[in-house]
Design a protein around this motif. Sequence first.
Motif, short mmCIF file in Angstrom:
data_model
loop_
_atom_site.label_atom_id
_atom_site.label_comp_id
_atom_site.label_asym_id
_atom_site.label_seq_id
_atom_site.Cartn_x
_atom_site.Cartn_y
_atom_site.Cartn_z
N TYR B 35 -6.76 -19.19 9.11
CA TYR B 35 -6.63 -17.78 9.43
C TYR B 35 -5.65 -17.63 10.58
N GLN B 37 -4.86 -14.88 13.80
CA GLN B 37 -5.36 -13.73 14.54
C GLN B 37 -4.36 -13.37 15.61
N GLY B 42 -7.71 -8.32 13.85
CA GLY B 42 -8.72 -9.07 13.13
C GLY B 42 -8.18 -10.34 12.54
N LEU B 43 -9.06 -11.08 11.88
CA LEU B 43 -8.67 -12.32 11.24
C LEU B 43 -7.89 -12.03 9.96
N PHE B 45 -6.47 -13.81 6.60
CA PHE B 45 -6.57 -15.00 5.75
C PHE B 45 -5.18 -15.54 5.41
#
Lengths: 109, 115
Positions: B35, B37, B42-43, B45
Amino acid sequence: EDKVVQSPLSLVVHEGDTVTLNCSYEVTNFRSLLWYKQEKKAPTFLFMLTSSGIEKKSGRLSSILDKKELFSILNITATQTGDSAIYLCAVGYGQNFVFGPGTRLSVLP
Amino acid sequence: GAGVSQSPSNKVTEKGKDVELRCDPISGHTALYWYRQRLGQGLEFLIYFQGNSAPDKSGLPSDRFSAERTGESVSTLTIQRTQQEDSAVYLCASSWPGGPTDTQYFGPGTRLTVL
Protein backbone atom coordinates in the motif's frame (compact mmCIF):
# COMPACT_ATOMS: atom_id res chain seq x y z
CA GLU A 1 -16.78 -0.10 -8.04
CA ASP A 2 -15.93 -1.51 -4.62
CA LYS A 3 -15.63 1.26 -2.07
CA VAL A 4 -15.55 2.09 1.62
CA VAL A 5 -16.72 5.42 3.00
CA GLN A 6 -15.95 6.67 6.49
CA SER A 7 -17.43 9.55 8.41
CA PRO A 8 -16.63 11.92 9.81
CA LEU A 9 -13.23 12.39 8.18
CA SER A 10 -12.05 14.41 11.14
CA LEU A 11 -13.28 14.75 14.72
CA VAL A 12 -12.08 16.76 17.71
CA VAL A 13 -13.38 15.91 21.18
CA HIS A 14 -12.37 16.38 24.80
CA GLU A 15 -11.25 13.69 27.19
CA GLY A 16 -14.18 11.79 28.61
CA ASP A 17 -16.40 12.25 25.57
CA THR A 18 -17.91 9.29 23.72
CA VAL A 19 -17.40 9.08 19.96
CA THR A 20 -19.00 7.04 17.20
CA LEU A 21 -17.15 6.47 13.95
CA ASN A 22 -19.00 5.27 10.88
CA CYS A 23 -18.03 3.02 8.02
CA SER A 24 -20.25 2.13 5.05
CA TYR A 25 -19.32 -0.07 2.16
CA GLU A 26 -20.27 -1.36 -1.25
CA VAL A 27 -18.42 -4.50 -2.28
CA THR A 28 -19.15 -7.75 -4.01
CA ASN A 29 -18.41 -11.03 -2.23
CA PHE A 30 -18.17 -9.45 1.21
CA ARG A 31 -16.03 -11.49 3.56
CA SER A 32 -15.26 -9.35 6.61
CA LEU A 33 -14.97 -5.82 7.96
CA LEU A 34 -11.96 -4.73 9.97
CA TRP A 35 -11.13 -1.73 12.09
CA TYR A 36 -7.58 -0.50 12.57
CA LYS A 37 -5.95 2.25 14.64
CA GLN A 38 -3.09 4.10 13.00
CA GLU A 39 -0.98 6.31 15.21
CA LYS A 40 2.33 6.53 13.40
CA LYS A 41 3.09 4.39 10.39
CA ALA A 42 1.70 0.89 10.78
CA PRO A 43 -2.00 0.35 11.47
CA THR A 44 -2.78 -1.94 14.38
CA PHE A 45 -5.70 -4.31 14.35
CA LEU A 46 -8.74 -3.58 16.52
CA PHE A 47 -11.66 -5.74 15.42
CA MET A 48 -12.80 -8.12 12.72
CA LEU A 49 -16.54 -8.41 12.11
CA THR A 50 -18.22 -11.00 9.94
CA SER A 51 -21.72 -11.40 11.37
CA SER A 52 -24.48 -8.82 11.74
CA GLY A 53 -25.64 -7.65 15.12
CA ILE A 54 -22.89 -9.20 17.23
CA GLU A 55 -21.03 -6.55 19.18
CA LYS A 56 -17.32 -6.95 19.66
CA LYS A 57 -15.84 -5.22 22.68
CA SER A 58 -12.37 -4.48 23.93
CA GLY A 59 -12.13 -2.20 26.92
CA ARG A 60 -13.60 1.16 26.00
CA LEU A 61 -13.89 0.24 22.32
CA SER A 62 -16.75 -1.64 20.74
CA SER A 63 -17.95 -2.27 17.22
CA ILE A 64 -20.92 -3.76 15.44
CA LEU A 65 -21.76 -4.67 11.85
CA ASP A 66 -25.03 -4.37 9.93
CA LYS A 67 -24.76 -6.46 6.77
CA LYS A 68 -28.25 -5.53 5.63
CA GLU A 69 -27.59 -1.79 5.68
CA LEU A 70 -23.90 -2.30 4.79
CA PHE A 71 -22.29 -0.35 7.58
CA SER A 72 -20.36 -0.64 10.80
CA ILE A 73 -19.76 1.66 13.74
CA LEU A 74 -16.85 1.93 16.11
CA ASN A 75 -17.61 3.38 19.53
CA ILE A 76 -15.07 4.74 21.96
CA THR A 77 -16.30 5.67 25.42
CA ALA A 78 -14.55 7.86 27.99
CA THR A 79 -12.00 8.96 25.40
CA GLN A 80 -8.40 9.61 26.41
CA THR A 81 -5.66 11.59 24.69
CA GLY A 82 -4.05 8.27 23.80
CA ASP A 83 -7.02 7.50 21.58
CA SER A 84 -5.92 10.24 19.20
CA ALA A 85 -5.20 8.48 15.92
CA ILE A 86 -6.57 7.73 12.49
CA TYR A 87 -9.16 4.96 12.58
CA LEU A 88 -9.27 2.92 9.40
CA CYS A 89 -12.09 0.71 8.21
CA ALA A 90 -11.25 -2.04 5.73
CA VAL A 91 -13.54 -4.51 3.98
CA GLY A 92 -12.37 -7.92 2.86
CA TYR A 93 -13.95 -9.09 -0.37
CA GLY A 94 -12.97 -11.94 -2.62
CA GLN A 95 -9.24 -12.26 -2.00
CA ASN A 96 -8.53 -8.61 -1.33
CA PHE A 97 -9.24 -5.68 0.96
CA VAL A 98 -10.35 -2.14 0.32
CA PHE A 99 -9.70 0.62 2.85
CA GLY A 100 -11.68 3.70 3.67
CA PRO A 101 -9.97 7.09 3.95
CA GLY A 102 -9.95 6.94 7.73
CA THR A 103 -11.31 9.16 10.48
CA ARG A 104 -8.76 11.39 12.19
CA LEU A 105 -9.70 11.58 15.87
CA SER A 106 -8.11 14.20 18.10
CA VAL A 107 -8.79 13.98 21.84
CA LEU A 108 -7.95 17.15 23.71
CA PRO A 109 -7.05 17.14 27.43
CA GLY B 1 10.22 -13.25 13.00
CA ALA B 2 7.31 -12.17 15.09
CA GLY B 3 5.85 -9.71 12.65
CA VAL B 4 6.11 -8.13 9.24
CA SER B 5 9.37 -6.29 8.70
CA GLN B 6 10.25 -3.69 6.11
CA SER B 7 13.47 -2.07 5.05
CA PRO B 8 14.71 0.53 4.86
CA SER B 9 12.62 2.41 7.40
CA ASN B 10 13.47 5.70 5.70
CA LYS B 11 14.76 6.41 2.22
CA VAL B 12 15.68 9.78 0.76
CA THR B 13 16.46 9.81 -2.93
CA GLU B 14 16.83 12.23 -5.77
CA LYS B 15 14.30 12.60 -8.52
CA GLY B 16 15.01 10.18 -11.35
CA LYS B 17 16.75 7.54 -9.23
CA ASP B 18 15.43 4.01 -8.78
CA VAL B 19 14.55 2.66 -5.33
CA GLU B 20 13.87 -0.80 -3.94
CA LEU B 21 11.74 -1.40 -0.88
CA ARG B 22 11.75 -4.74 0.88
CA CYS B 23 9.09 -6.59 2.84
CA ASP B 24 9.46 -9.76 4.91
CA PRO B 25 6.02 -11.15 5.72
CA ILE B 26 5.03 -13.31 8.64
CA SER B 27 6.11 -16.88 8.04
CA GLY B 28 3.24 -18.97 6.71
CA HIS B 29 1.23 -16.02 5.43
CA THR B 30 0.43 -16.73 1.82
CA ALA B 31 -0.94 -13.28 0.97
CA LEU B 32 1.14 -10.11 0.75
CA TYR B 33 -0.03 -6.59 0.01
CA TRP B 34 1.66 -3.32 -0.77
CA TYR B 35 0.00 0.00 0.00
CA ARG B 36 0.97 3.61 -0.36
CA GLN B 37 -0.07 6.32 2.05
CA ARG B 38 0.56 9.89 1.10
CA LEU B 39 0.69 12.49 3.84
CA GLY B 40 -2.75 13.03 5.32
CA GLN B 41 -4.43 10.53 3.02
CA GLY B 42 -5.82 7.02 3.29
CA LEU B 43 -4.23 3.76 2.28
CA GLU B 44 -3.94 3.24 -1.47
CA PHE B 45 -3.75 -0.37 -2.66
CA LEU B 46 -0.84 -1.08 -4.99
CA ILE B 47 -0.41 -4.81 -5.52
CA TYR B 48 -1.44 -8.15 -4.01
CA PHE B 49 0.32 -11.53 -4.07
CA GLN B 50 -1.43 -14.77 -3.15
CA GLY B 51 0.62 -17.94 -3.16
CA ASN B 52 1.71 -18.90 -6.66
CA SER B 53 -1.16 -17.12 -8.39
CA ALA B 54 -0.56 -14.23 -10.75
CA PRO B 55 -0.37 -11.03 -8.69
CA ASP B 56 -3.13 -8.45 -8.76
CA LYS B 57 -1.33 -5.39 -10.08
CA SER B 58 -4.44 -3.29 -10.58
CA GLY B 59 -3.36 -0.65 -8.06
CA LEU B 60 0.06 0.13 -9.49
CA PRO B 61 -0.11 3.81 -10.53
CA SER B 62 2.28 3.62 -13.49
CA ASP B 63 4.73 1.35 -15.27
CA ARG B 64 7.50 2.84 -13.14
CA PHE B 65 6.21 0.68 -10.30
CA SER B 66 6.80 -3.06 -10.14
CA ALA B 67 6.92 -5.70 -7.46
CA GLU B 68 8.14 -9.24 -7.12
CA ARG B 69 7.74 -11.93 -4.55
CA THR B 70 9.87 -15.01 -4.10
CA GLY B 71 7.53 -17.88 -3.38
CA GLU B 72 5.69 -17.08 -0.18
CA SER B 73 8.45 -15.03 1.36
CA VAL B 74 10.21 -11.75 0.68
CA SER B 75 8.75 -9.14 -1.64
CA THR B 76 10.45 -6.20 -3.28
CA LEU B 77 8.67 -3.08 -4.54
CA THR B 78 10.70 -1.20 -7.13
CA ILE B 79 10.06 2.35 -8.24
CA GLN B 80 12.00 3.45 -11.27
CA ARG B 81 12.82 7.05 -12.19
CA THR B 82 11.28 8.33 -8.97
CA GLN B 83 9.18 11.50 -9.02
CA GLN B 84 8.38 13.87 -6.19
CA GLU B 85 4.80 12.64 -6.13
CA ASP B 86 6.13 9.20 -5.18
CA SER B 87 6.99 10.57 -1.74
CA ALA B 88 4.88 8.62 0.73
CA VAL B 89 4.94 5.86 3.30
CA TYR B 90 4.91 2.46 1.66
CA LEU B 91 3.27 -0.16 3.82
CA CYS B 92 3.44 -3.90 3.41
CA ALA B 93 0.98 -6.29 4.99
CA SER B 94 0.59 -10.04 5.06
CA SER B 95 -2.31 -12.28 5.87
CA TRP B 96 -3.52 -15.83 5.81
CA PRO B 97 -6.69 -15.69 3.66
CA GLY B 98 -9.36 -17.89 5.11
CA GLY B 99 -7.46 -18.27 8.33
CA PRO B 100 -9.03 -17.90 11.74
CA THR B 101 -8.60 -14.15 11.93
CA ASP B 102 -8.50 -13.04 8.29
CA THR B 103 -6.48 -10.06 9.43
CA GLN B 104 -3.79 -8.14 7.70
CA TYR B 105 -0.66 -7.59 9.73
CA PHE B 106 1.21 -4.49 8.75
CA GLY B 107 4.89 -3.77 8.73
CA PRO B 108 6.28 -0.49 10.07
CA GLY B 109 6.48 0.97 6.59
CA THR B 110 9.16 2.71 4.57
CA ARG B 111 9.04 6.48 4.41
CA LEU B 112 10.19 7.51 0.94
CA THR B 113 11.19 11.10 0.27
CA VAL B 114 12.00 12.12 -3.28
CA LEU B 115 13.86 15.42 -3.49
